[in-house]
Design an enzyme around this catalytic site. Structure first.
Site, mmCIF file in Angstrom:
data_model
loop_
_atom_site.group_PDB
_atom_site.id
_atom_site.type_symbol
_atom_site.label_atom_id
_atom_site.label_comp_id
_atom_site.label_asym_id
_atom_site.label_seq_id
_atom_site.Cartn_x
_atom_site.Cartn_y
_atom_site.Cartn_z
ATOM 1 N N SER A 315 0.805 -1.209 0.000
ATOM 2 C CA SER A 315 0.000 0.000 0.000
ATOM 3 C C SER A 315 0.847 1.271 0.000
ATOM 4 C CB SER A 315 -0.948 -0.051 1.207
ATOM 5 O OG SER A 315 -2.037 0.791 1.024
ATOM 6 N N ASP A 326 10.023 5.521 -10.314
ATOM 7 C CA ASP A 326 9.609 6.155 -11.570
ATOM 8 C C ASP A 326 10.449 7.386 -11.880
ATOM 9 O OD1 ASP A 326 7.705 4.262 -12.008
ATOM 10 O OD2 ASP A 326 5.982 5.601 -11.932
ATOM 11 N N LYS A 340 -0.773 -4.200 -3.173
ATOM 12 C CA LYS A 340 -2.070 -3.614 -2.796
ATOM 13 C C LYS A 340 -2.141 -2.201 -3.350
ATOM 14 C CE LYS A 340 -5.067 -2.224 0.975
ATOM 15 N NZ LYS A 340 -5.187 -0.830 0.493
#
Length: 466
Positions: A315, A326, A340
């Site tokens: 999460s 990224d 998740k």
């Protein structure tokens, strides 16, 4: 670090409350009738599907019939309140693993995990063979002030014997409203018989951040879970280490971190991302479609950063890891994360009851959905136990007869070499190989960064001299 859009979301559970409107279409035909009320011979008629947004009246009729059958005919009598609660739980439990009905106890636990605060006495305990044992008292809490020590055995809580209670039941009884008293009956090694201690409960703050210098110039930050204060606590930890040490790099440990407050994950990732996008969410409700950005500036001014993740990182942990990956701001090391990628909204129903409903999915800055896929680390390293290979005794140059002496006198004897091997057995490599590899990687990144900086400075200096 605050997002540029202001919703309070949790990656595991949220405080952002959305209305869930339902409307009843009063003109919906009842099943079994045609629009004219006359049945055509030889023609089977089906009731039209309910208009979008209308309640399915025929399905509700089936529900009430089943409800009535259970009330009348189940082998044991069940009151209406309990039956209706079962129905609510069933609706939510069947949606997905994270939607749920929260009764008073569950709601209280949720608030403890997200705020990191609860009314209690401030001890960590374990249950061993039915004996409640103090693992450690937490600093600056009523337990410490009352003289509780690690290893104490708790045999009674007020007038209730601990034997027969579960760990959860015992913890629940020790928690309570700030200012209230509880009497602990303890057994301590070296003392004669049980004795009592009266403790006044206070607000206990759970630490979600731990930091230390693992080796000179290299800092380590462990994030256990994401609470409302976690972002500011991490920023304080980094600032403290920078003030006290000449940092060359940082390790951010997110292993076995189950997640928590989305806001905190935005603040932690945002501390390193200088205004870039951290995460965005998409859901059916327009209010759930949001972009979250970092504040301007990089807290560490571009220090090399290694992030540790594993299959227990879920999460909010994955939001941080995904954003840093990224934007190529950190190197991720470890194993694939949990996967998740959903956001839950907590909507209070009464003062002490609520529902937790999955209302959106979150995506990394590059548009990756983590749901049921997880974050793949840049460097895959399993957690293993490292042991030295035992083989034949090797002879070094220093042990050869007639060898040329070291001009500086710094020869290394066999005894010293053996001592180095013994040190390795007790080293970080043996205790936590993933952290060991992260530290080695961080050193390499730091060396490369400093070499590139020095080369650039030398080039600039040479150019200015010409």
């Amino acid at each position: 670090m605050m997002p540029r859009c202001g919703s309070w979301l949790f990656a595991c559970c949220t405080l952002f409350v959305t209305a869930l409107p339902f409307s009843v279409n009063a003109e919906s035909p009842i099943s079994g009738e045609t629009t004219s009320g006359v049945t055509t011979p030889g023609l089977t008629t089906e009731p039209p599907a309910p208009a979008k947004g209308a309640l399915p009246l025929e399905d509700l009729r089936v529900f009430t019939q089943i409800y009535e059958q259970i009330r009348k005919n189940y082998v044991e009598e069940i009151d209406d309140k309990t039956l209706l609660e079962y129905a609510i739980r069933g609706m939510l439990d069947k949606l997905d693993p994270h939607s749920a009905y929260l009764d008073k106890s569950s709601f209280d636990d949720l608030q403890v995990h997200t705020t990191g605060e609860f009314g209690g006495i401030g001890i960590e305990v374990s249950m061993e063979d039915g004996v409640l044992t103090v693992v450690t008292p937490i600093d600056d809490t009523p337990a410490v002030k009352a003289g509780i020590e690690a290893g104490d055995k708790i045999i009674k809580l007020d007038d209730i014997l601990v034997k027969g209670l579960s760990l959860e039941e015992a913890v629940d009884k020790m928690r309570g409203i700030k200012g209230t008293e509880i009497v602990l009956t303890l057994v301590r090694e070296g003392t004669e018989g049980p004795f009592e201690i009266i403790i006044v409960r206070d607000t206990i703050k759970v630490r979600s951040i731990r930091h230390e210098i693992v080796e000179e110039h290299y800092g380590y930050i462990r994030v256990a879970q994401f609470q409302t204060r976690t972002g500011s606590d991490m920023i304080n930890a980094v600032t403290t280490m920078q003030e006290e040490h000449d940092l060359h790099g940082l390790i951010l440990d997110l292993r076995n971190n189950p997640g928590g407050v989305l806001q905190a994950s935005v603040e932690i990732a945002g501390a390193f991302l200088d205004g870039k996008k951290v995460v965005y969410t998409e859901g059916r409700s327009p209010g759930m479609n949001e972009d979250f950005f970092a504040d301007e500036g990089d807290l560490t001014q571009g220090l090399p950063l290694v992030v540790l993740i594993n299959d227990g990182s879920a999460s909010a942990s994955e939001i941080v890891a995904g954003a840093l990956q990224d934007h190529k701001r950190a190197v991720l090391l470890g194993t694939r994360s949990f996967g998740k990628g959903s956001v839950q909204t907590v909507q209070p129903i009464t003062q002490d009851k609520a529902i937790k409903l999955t209302t959106a999915l979150y995506y990394t800055p590059n548009g990756r959905s983590i749901q049921a896929q997880g974050i793949v680390p840049d460097i895959r390293v399993e957690r293993v136990r490292v042991t030295a290979i035992k083989g034949r005794a090797r002879v070094s140059e220093a042990e050869l007869s007639g060898h040329i002496n070291n001009s500086t006198g710094n020869e290394v004897s066999r005894k010293a070499r053996n001592a180095e091997q013994e040190d390795t057995k007790l080293s970080l490599q043996n205790q936590d190989n993933q952290l060991y590899e992260a530290l080695n990687l961080l050193k390499g990144l730091s060396i490369f960064k400093h070499a590139a900086k020095n080369t650039s400075e030398d080039t600039s200096s040479a150019a200015s001299e010409q």
